[in-house]
Design a protein around this motif. Structure first.
Motif, PDB file in Angstrom:
ATOM      1  N   LYS A 164       0.832  -1.202   0.000  1.00 58.94           N
ATOM      2  CA  LYS A 164       0.000   0.000   0.000  1.00 58.94           C
ATOM      3  C   LYS A 164       0.870   1.258   0.000  1.00 58.94           C
ATOM      4  O   LYS A 164       0.599   2.202  -0.726  1.00 58.94           O
ATOM      5  CB  LYS A 164      -0.932   0.010   1.221  1.00 58.94           C
ATOM      6  CG  LYS A 164      -2.073  -0.967   1.115  1.00 58.94           C
ATOM      7  CD  LYS A 164      -2.925  -0.931   2.375  1.00 58.94           C
ATOM      8  CE  LYS A 164      -3.993  -1.990   2.357  1.00 58.94           C
ATOM      9  NZ  LYS A 164      -4.777  -2.010   3.593  1.00 58.94           N
ATOM     10  N   GLU A 165       1.901   1.235   0.839  1.00 53.27           N
ATOM     11  CA  GLU A 165       2.818   2.376   0.895  1.00 53.27           C
ATOM     12  C   GLU A 165       3.541   2.559  -0.432  1.00 53.27           C
ATOM     13  O   GLU A 165       3.709   3.686  -0.905  1.00 53.27           O
ATOM     14  CB  GLU A 165       3.854   2.189   2.019  1.00 53.27           C
ATOM     15  CG  GLU A 165       3.294   2.358   3.405  1.00 53.27           C
ATOM     16  CD  GLU A 165       4.346   2.094   4.472  1.00 53.27           C
ATOM     17  OE1 GLU A 165       5.562   2.221   4.190  1.00 53.27           O
ATOM     18  OE2 GLU A 165       3.941   1.755   5.600  1.00 53.27           O
ATOM     19  N   LEU A 166       3.958   1.491  -1.019  1.00 47.46           N
ATOM     20  CA  LEU A 166       4.693   1.542  -2.276  1.00 47.46           C
ATOM     21  C   LEU A 166       3.797   2.041  -3.409  1.00 47.46           C
ATOM     22  O   LEU A 166       4.247   2.815  -4.265  1.00 47.46           O
ATOM     23  CB  LEU A 166       5.264   0.156  -2.618  1.00 47.46           C
ATOM     24  CG  LEU A 166       6.192   0.075  -3.821  1.00 47.46           C
ATOM     25  CD1 LEU A 166       7.426   0.951  -3.615  1.00 47.46           C
ATOM     26  CD2 LEU A 166       6.623  -1.370  -4.056  1.00 47.46           C
ATOM     27  N   ALA A 167       2.532   1.648  -3.397  1.00 52.80           N
ATOM     28  CA  ALA A 167       1.609   2.066  -4.444  1.00 52.80           C
ATOM     29  C   ALA A 167       1.400   3.578  -4.415  1.00 52.80           C
ATOM     30  O   ALA A 167       1.262   4.216  -5.454  1.00 52.80           O
ATOM     31  CB  ALA A 167       0.274   1.347  -4.294  1.00 52.80           C
ATOM     32  N   GLY A 168       1.396   4.150  -3.219  1.00 53.93           N
ATOM     33  CA  GLY A 168       1.189   5.580  -3.099  1.00 53.93           C
ATOM     34  C   GLY A 168       2.458   6.391  -3.326  1.00 53.93           C
ATOM     35  O   GLY A 168       2.390   7.583  -3.632  1.00 53.93           O
ATOM     36  N   ASN A 169       3.605   5.777  -3.193  1.00 56.04           N
ATOM     37  CA  ASN A 169       4.873   6.500  -3.297  1.00 56.04           C
ATOM     38  C   ASN A 169       5.935   5.566  -3.893  1.00 56.04           C
ATOM     39  O   ASN A 169       6.870   5.155  -3.226  1.00 56.04           O
ATOM     40  CB  ASN A 169       5.296   6.981  -1.899  1.00 56.04           C
ATOM     41  CG  ASN A 169       6.493   7.909  -1.941  1.00 56.04           C
ATOM     42  OD1 ASN A 169       6.849   8.440  -2.999  1.00 56.04           O
ATOM     43  ND2 ASN A 169       7.119   8.095  -0.805  1.00 56.04           N
TER      44      ASN A 169
END
Length: 158
Positions: free
Chosen positions: A69-74
């Motif tokens: 989730k973190e990687l998808a946003g940034n």
């Protein structure tokens, strides 16, 4: 007459001797069989090991989902590298844990089988997976499970 009786007695003795020599003797060898899959699944340490690995996998899955989730946003190169490093670290850790648990179970299994074989006068213990056919009465799996359940097998790391 005496000679004939002596010949007959000698002939009977020789026949008995020859028949005795031709009999095959059974050395009293006893062979038992053990179902290794059943033992590892049903012994307490095996079940605890599976539960431990399952929980560790679920913990990582939760972290993995959060990281995705973190990687998808940034999605930066650095974040991708961190994600891949964490994934590699987890795979290494889980592999080491699996190996540690399997080794502990295997060592305990070998000791339990060896001790049981010696204590009960068996010449050999063979896995049921290797047998084409065997008498169910010769299956000692339940006895090996009992023996392993009495052992102090370390599943969780200290």
């Amino acid at each position: 007459m005496f000679k004939n009786l002596l010949k007959l007695t000698l002939l009977i003795a020789m026949a008995a001797f020859i028949a005795g020599c031709q009999q095959q003797t059974n050395s009293g060898s006893k062979i038992a069989f053990v179902n290794t899959n059943k033992v590892f699944k049903e012994c307490k340490a095996g079940a605890a090991g599976m539960e431990y690995l399952k929980n560790a996998g679920e913990e990582f899955q939760a972290k993995f989902t959060e990281m995705q989730k973190e990687l998808a946003g940034n999605q930066t190169e650095e974040n991708t590298r961190k994600f891949q490093a964490a994934l590699g670290e987890y795979q290494t850790k889980m592999s080491a844990e699996q190996n540690r648990i399997v080794e502990a179970l295997q060592n305990s299994f070998t000791k339990a089988v060896s001790d049981y074989r010696k204590a009960n006068g068996y010449s050999a213990v063979i896995s049921t997976e290797s047998a084409i056919s065997y008498d169910e009465a010769a299956d000692i799996s339940a006895k090996i499970i009992e023996a392993m359940d009495k052992m102090d097998i370390k599943i969780k790391p200290e």
